[in-house]
Design a protein around this motif. Structure first.
Motif, short mmCIF file in Angstrom:
data_model
loop_
_atom_site.label_atom_id
_atom_site.label_comp_id
_atom_site.label_asym_id
_atom_site.label_seq_id
_atom_site.Cartn_x
_atom_site.Cartn_y
_atom_site.Cartn_z
N LEU A 61 -26.75 7.87 -43.25
CA LEU A 61 -26.38 8.65 -44.43
C LEU A 61 -24.88 8.91 -44.51
CD1 LEU A 61 -29.26 11.30 -44.39
CD2 LEU A 61 -28.96 9.45 -46.04
N ASP A 62 -24.10 8.21 -43.68
CA ASP A 62 -22.67 8.49 -43.61
C ASP A 62 -21.95 8.22 -44.92
OD1 ASP A 62 -23.60 5.97 -42.45
OD2 ASP A 62 -21.48 5.41 -42.41
N ASP A 63 -22.52 7.36 -45.77
CA ASP A 63 -21.86 7.07 -47.05
C ASP A 63 -22.22 8.10 -48.12
OD1 ASP A 63 -24.52 6.27 -47.22
OD2 ASP A 63 -24.09 4.64 -48.62
N ARG A 64 -23.08 9.08 -47.80
CA ARG A 64 -23.53 10.05 -48.79
C ARG A 64 -23.02 11.46 -48.49
NH1 ARG A 64 -26.62 7.77 -52.40
NH2 ARG A 64 -26.86 9.80 -53.41
N VAL A 65 -22.31 11.64 -47.37
CA VAL A 65 -21.82 12.98 -47.02
C VAL A 65 -20.32 12.90 -46.71
CG1 VAL A 65 -22.10 15.03 -45.59
CG2 VAL A 65 -24.06 13.53 -46.01
N ARG A 66 -19.55 13.79 -47.33
CA ARG A 66 -18.13 13.93 -47.02
C ARG A 66 -17.96 15.25 -46.27
NH1 ARG A 66 -13.61 16.01 -50.48
NH2 ARG A 66 -15.23 16.37 -52.05
N TRP A 67 -17.36 15.18 -45.08
CA TRP A 67 -17.23 16.35 -44.22
C TRP A 67 -15.82 16.91 -44.34
CZ3 TRP A 67 -21.88 17.54 -42.13
CH2 TRP A 67 -22.83 16.53 -42.07
N VAL A 68 -15.69 18.20 -44.65
CA VAL A 68 -14.40 18.84 -44.89
C VAL A 68 -14.25 20.04 -43.97
CG1 VAL A 68 -12.94 20.02 -46.57
CG2 VAL A 68 -14.41 18.12 -47.31
N GLN A 69 -13.20 20.03 -43.17
CA GLN A 69 -12.93 21.16 -42.29
C GLN A 69 -11.98 22.11 -43.00
OE1 GLN A 69 -10.05 21.82 -39.65
NE2 GLN A 69 -11.18 23.69 -39.23
N ALA A 70 -12.45 23.33 -43.28
CA ALA A 70 -11.65 24.30 -44.03
C ALA A 70 -12.21 25.69 -43.83
CB ALA A 70 -11.65 23.94 -45.53
N ASP A 71 -11.34 26.67 -44.06
CA ASP A 71 -11.72 28.08 -44.01
C ASP A 71 -12.15 28.49 -45.41
OD1 ASP A 71 -11.96 30.81 -43.79
OD2 ASP A 71 -10.10 31.07 -42.65
#
Length: 222
Positions: free
Chosen positions: A98-108
């Motif tokens: 599923l790596d092409d369907r989820v964008r991971w964002v590191q943020a507060d």
């Protein structure tokens, strides 16, 4: 000149330590989220929507909810403050394809903003033991919902039945469904489709049966 990484905030330090070196959650999606959203997820009968329907998972942690949404056909943006939690979610997404369907964002999330608008914005148990402006974050989240889209907020309405006073403290008061709706300040153009207090049966630390009340709110923007 050598570039140095920005220092971690207290919240990032806390949550990075909390997630530690190994998973702390089951990897399964929250049951109330599944129950409330199953009828909304893109399926074969909504193939046209499945290609474009977007979801935002606020405080995604290790990705249980985000991966479930992605498996149903949503394109998901998962945001969390803890880089190690996101790394686990990303690795699991790759493992299950599923790596092409989820964008991971590191943020507060206390300061994070976006110009994107989503068909679904989800916040499941977005609580913190360190300072966190939860009510303000959730009000800002209402602006991320596209016309015709939904906002789902699931949170603790109180401490577990076995907990003594002072245990399981949060940085913000825990609220029931009516107060949660008031905090969201939805205004005109919104319809609250679900506003419920749900009781879960859970094991206490000593093995006895206990209960925990959750607030579940689902609202639709017209």
């Amino acid at each position: 000149m050598t570039a140095h990484p920005a220092p971690r905030s207290d919240a990032e330090t806390f949550w990075t330590a909390r997630y530690g070196d190994s998973p702390i959650w089951s990897g399964r999606p929250n049951a109330s989220l599944v129950d409330v959203l199953e009828s909304l997820v893109p399926g074969p009968e909504r193939a046209d929507a499945g290609a474009t329907a977007t979801a935002l998972d606020l405080g995604s942690g290790e990705g249980g909810d985000a991966l479930w949404l992605a498996a149903q056909g949503w394109r998901v943006t998962a945001v969390d403050i803890a880089p190690n939690a996101l790394d686990r979610g990303r690795a699991e997404a790759e493992r299950v394809g599923l790596d092409d369907r989820v964008r991971w964002v590191q943020a507060d999330l206390a300061t994070w903003d976006t110009v994107e608008r989503f068909d679904l914005v989800a916040a499941s148990f977005l609580h913190s033991s360190v300072s966190f402006p939860r009510a303000a974050v959730l009000r800002r989240a209402t602006t991320f919902v596209a016309p015709g889209g939904h906002l789902v907020v699931i949170g603790h309405a109180g401490s577990p039945s076995w907990a003594s006073h002072g245990e399981h403290e949060h940085a913000e008061p825990l609220v029931g469904p009516e107060e949660q709706v008031e905090q969201l300040a939805l205004g005109d153009g919104w319809t609250v489709e679900v506003g419920e207090l749900r009781t879960r049966h859970i094991p206490a630390p000593d093995g006895r049966q206990a209960t925990l009340d959750d607030t579940v709110v689902l609202a639709r923007r017209s």
